[in-house]
Design a protein around this motif. Structure first.
Motif, mmCIF file in Angstrom:
data_model
loop_
_atom_site.group_PDB
_atom_site.id
_atom_site.type_symbol
_atom_site.label_atom_id
_atom_site.label_comp_id
_atom_site.label_asym_id
_atom_site.label_seq_id
_atom_site.Cartn_x
_atom_site.Cartn_y
_atom_site.Cartn_z
ATOM 1 N N ILE A 1 0.813 -1.079 0.068
ATOM 2 C CA ILE A 1 0.020 0.179 -0.025
ATOM 3 C C ILE A 1 0.887 1.411 -0.084
ATOM 4 O O ILE A 1 0.695 2.254 -0.662
ATOM 5 N N ASP A 2 1.875 1.363 0.877
ATOM 6 C CA ASP A 2 2.645 2.388 0.960
ATOM 7 C C ASP A 2 3.301 2.604 -0.545
ATOM 8 O O ASP A 2 3.518 3.769 -0.748
ATOM 9 N N ALA A 3 3.913 1.570 -1.123
ATOM 10 C CA ALA A 3 4.610 1.792 -2.312
ATOM 11 C C ALA A 3 3.845 2.255 -3.463
ATOM 12 O O ALA A 3 3.984 3.115 -4.280
ATOM 13 N N ALA A 4 2.539 1.977 -3.407
ATOM 14 C CA ALA A 4 1.576 2.238 -4.305
ATOM 15 C C ALA A 4 1.095 3.806 -4.021
ATOM 16 O O ALA A 4 0.942 4.672 -5.053
ATOM 17 N N ILE A 5 1.030 4.243 -2.939
ATOM 18 C CA ILE A 5 0.678 5.634 -2.613
ATOM 19 C C ILE A 5 2.025 6.615 -3.013
ATOM 20 O O ILE A 5 1.645 7.579 -3.699
ATOM 21 N N VAL A 6 3.160 5.891 -2.418
ATOM 22 C CA VAL A 6 4.271 6.717 -3.114
ATOM 23 C C VAL A 6 4.389 6.966 -4.521
ATOM 24 O O VAL A 6 4.759 7.907 -5.195
ATOM 25 N N GLU A 7 4.091 5.987 -5.455
ATOM 26 C CA GLU A 7 4.146 6.005 -7.015
ATOM 27 C C GLU A 7 3.272 6.697 -7.327
ATOM 28 O O GLU A 7 3.572 7.542 -8.272
ATOM 29 N N SER A 8 2.072 6.682 -6.752
ATOM 30 C CA SER A 8 0.717 7.532 -7.084
ATOM 31 C C SER A 8 1.127 9.039 -7.018
ATOM 32 O O SER A 8 0.985 10.135 -7.904
ATOM 33 N N ASN A 9 1.652 9.335 -5.786
ATOM 34 C CA ASN A 9 2.082 10.785 -5.441
ATOM 35 C C ASN A 9 3.107 11.308 -6.201
ATOM 36 O O ASN A 9 3.187 12.588 -6.760
ATOM 37 N N ALA A 10 4.086 10.384 -6.842
ATOM 38 C CA ALA A 10 5.151 10.997 -7.530
ATOM 39 C C ALA A 10 4.720 11.177 -9.088
ATOM 40 O O ALA A 10 5.139 12.030 -9.728
ATOM 41 N N ASN A 11 3.684 10.572 -9.416
ATOM 42 C CA ASN A 11 3.107 10.742 -10.914
ATOM 43 C C ASN A 11 1.861 11.389 -10.900
ATOM 44 O O ASN A 11 1.495 12.076 -12.263
ATOM 45 N N THR A 12 1.249 11.678 -9.875
ATOM 46 C CA THR A 12 -0.191 12.633 -9.962
ATOM 47 C C THR A 12 0.199 14.043 -9.794
ATOM 48 O O THR A 12 0.920 14.333 -8.796
ATOM 49 N N GLU A 13 -0.204 15.072 -10.738
ATOM 50 C CA GLU A 13 -0.089 16.325 -10.657
ATOM 51 C C GLU A 13 -1.494 17.110 -10.248
ATOM 52 O O GLU A 13 -2.547 16.782 -10.294
ATOM 53 N N LYS B 1 -2.816 21.346 -9.629
ATOM 54 C CA LYS B 1 -2.567 22.593 -10.052
ATOM 55 C C LYS B 1 -2.864 23.807 -8.850
ATOM 56 O O LYS B 1 -3.702 23.575 -8.221
ATOM 57 N N THR B 2 -1.938 24.831 -8.733
ATOM 58 C CA THR B 2 -2.139 26.011 -7.972
ATOM 59 C C THR B 2 -1.760 27.255 -8.502
ATOM 60 O O THR B 2 -1.484 27.252 -9.942
ATOM 61 N N SER B 3 -2.157 28.374 -8.099
ATOM 62 C CA SER B 3 -2.255 29.433 -8.710
ATOM 63 C C SER B 3 -0.811 29.712 -8.808
ATOM 64 O O SER B 3 -0.232 30.738 -9.563
ATOM 65 N N TYR B 4 0.018 29.003 -8.115
ATOM 66 C CA TYR B 4 1.512 29.413 -8.205
ATOM 67 C C TYR B 4 2.265 28.071 -9.080
ATOM 68 O O TYR B 4 3.537 28.258 -8.623
ATOM 69 N N GLY B 5 1.645 27.437 -9.596
ATOM 70 C CA GLY B 5 2.170 26.369 -10.332
ATOM 71 C C GLY B 5 1.601 24.926 -10.123
ATOM 72 O O GLY B 5 0.841 24.848 -9.461
ATOM 73 N N ILE B 6 2.361 23.963 -11.032
ATOM 74 C CA ILE B 6 1.956 22.793 -11.183
ATOM 75 C C ILE B 6 3.071 21.798 -10.134
ATOM 76 O O ILE B 6 4.183 22.154 -10.315
ATOM 77 N N PHE B 7 2.447 20.983 -9.239
ATOM 78 C CA PHE B 7 3.007 20.273 -8.597
ATOM 79 C C PHE B 7 2.823 18.913 -8.685
ATOM 80 O O PHE B 7 1.625 18.510 -8.879
ATOM 81 N N THR B 8 3.720 17.678 -8.370
ATOM 82 C CA THR B 8 3.388 16.582 -8.297
ATOM 83 C C THR B 8 2.698 16.475 -6.750
ATOM 84 O O THR B 8 3.006 17.413 -5.922
ATOM 85 N N VAL B 9 1.760 15.344 -6.496
ATOM 86 C CA VAL B 9 1.314 15.586 -5.030
ATOM 87 C C VAL B 9 2.499 15.227 -4.070
ATOM 88 O O VAL B 9 2.449 15.902 -3.064
ATOM 89 N N ALA B 10 3.513 14.385 -4.437
ATOM 90 C CA ALA B 10 4.869 14.250 -3.542
ATOM 91 C C ALA B 10 5.272 15.510 -3.366
ATOM 92 O O ALA B 10 5.733 16.029 -2.091
ATOM 93 N N GLY B 11 5.469 16.589 -4.534
ATOM 94 C CA GLY B 11 6.218 17.562 -4.417
ATOM 95 C C GLY B 11 5.356 18.626 -3.375
ATOM 96 O O GLY B 11 5.904 19.357 -2.726
ATOM 97 N N ALA B 12 3.905 18.525 -3.536
ATOM 98 C CA ALA B 12 3.031 19.260 -2.832
ATOM 99 C C ALA B 12 3.008 18.911 -1.322
ATOM 100 O O ALA B 12 3.073 19.955 -0.481
ATOM 101 N N ILE B 13 3.336 17.793 -1.226
ATOM 102 C CA ILE B 13 3.282 17.422 0.398
ATOM 103 C C ILE B 13 4.571 17.787 0.907
ATOM 104 O O ILE B 13 4.677 18.295 2.112
ATOM 105 N N SER B 14 5.630 17.422 0.314
ATOM 106 C CA SER B 14 6.966 17.982 0.717
ATOM 107 C C SER B 14 7.046 19.649 0.963
ATOM 108 O O SER B 14 7.481 20.001 2.242
#
Length: 220
Positions: free
Chosen positions: A72-84, A86-99
């Motif tokens: 489950i953890d690996a699937a979440i990490v993979e999804s967060n790394a590939n899912t984008e 959008k914010t008014s200050y740019g586009i982030f991956t979910v992983a990048g947004a969480i970080s």
């Protein structure tokens, strides 16, 4: 065969697994003692054969749960790394947004040491306030000096007044007034930085939640 679930479901199960695994480890018994003339182990007070089966079963259950957690953890990490998102200050991956969200809240690996935006704001604010206070102090001292000069001039005879008119004092004040050098317009910069921080954090929170509630992952 893979199992499909929403990220929110995966996050809930992952949290549950952490508690479940730790509880099972705490309650399990893998080693006990026994005497040759007894049939039951000392601590668990059950037949040795039954105890052995229970220990093996607990060990297997714990490892199965750990495997489930890892998948489950690996699937979440993979999804967060590939899912984008959008914010008014740019586009982030979910992983990048969480970080980024963690960093802006001083909760990342470096704690508040990596909240550079906050430190920049604090530096701008403290230096601006310090310089304003310095200007006020120096100019207050200057006005006191100027007032003493005026009184000195006005207290002399007429000839002295003509030789050294009060305009000299005004010129002295003008030349010695301490002024603020503020090329960045710090007050405006602080407003913009604060607004950006608040808006970005709010958008990150919202978009991460929306993404987690609408993105499916495959648990292999």
């Amino acid at each position: 065969m893979s199992e499909k679930m929403l990220v929110t479901q995966a996050l809930d199960e992952r949290d549950l697994l952490v508690k479940k695994i730790n509880d099972k480890i705490a309650k399990a018994s893998f080693v006990d003692t026994i005497k040759p003339n007894e049939t039951k182990v000392f601590a668990k007070k059950m037949d040795q054969e039954e105890y052995a089966k229970e220990a093996a079963s607990a060990f297997q259950q714990i490892n199965d749960l750990i495997t489930r957690f890892q998948k489950i953890d690996a699937a979440i990490v993979e999804s967060n790394a590939n899912t984008e998102i959008k914010t008014s200050y740019g586009i982030f991956t979910v992983a990048g947004a969480i970080s980024l969200r963690s960093r802006l809240r001083g909760m990342g690996a470096y704690g508040e040491g990596a909240d550079f935006e906050k430190k920049l704001q604090e530096k701008l604010r403290s230096e601006y306030q310090e310089r304003v206070r310095f200007c006020d102090l120096k100019n207050s001292q200057l006005q006191s000096t100027a007032e003493s000069m005026r009184l000195s001039i006005l207290g002399r005879d007429a000839k002295t007044k003509e030789d050294k008119p009060l305009g000299v004092v005004d010129a002295y004040v003008k030349e010695n007034t301490t002024e603020l050098v503020d090329p960045l317009d710090v007050k405006k910069k602080l407003e913009l930085l604060e607004e950006k921080r608040n808006v970005l954090l709010k958008e990150l929170d919202t978009q991460i939640k929306v993404s987690n509630a609408t993105t499916f992952i495959d648990i292999m």
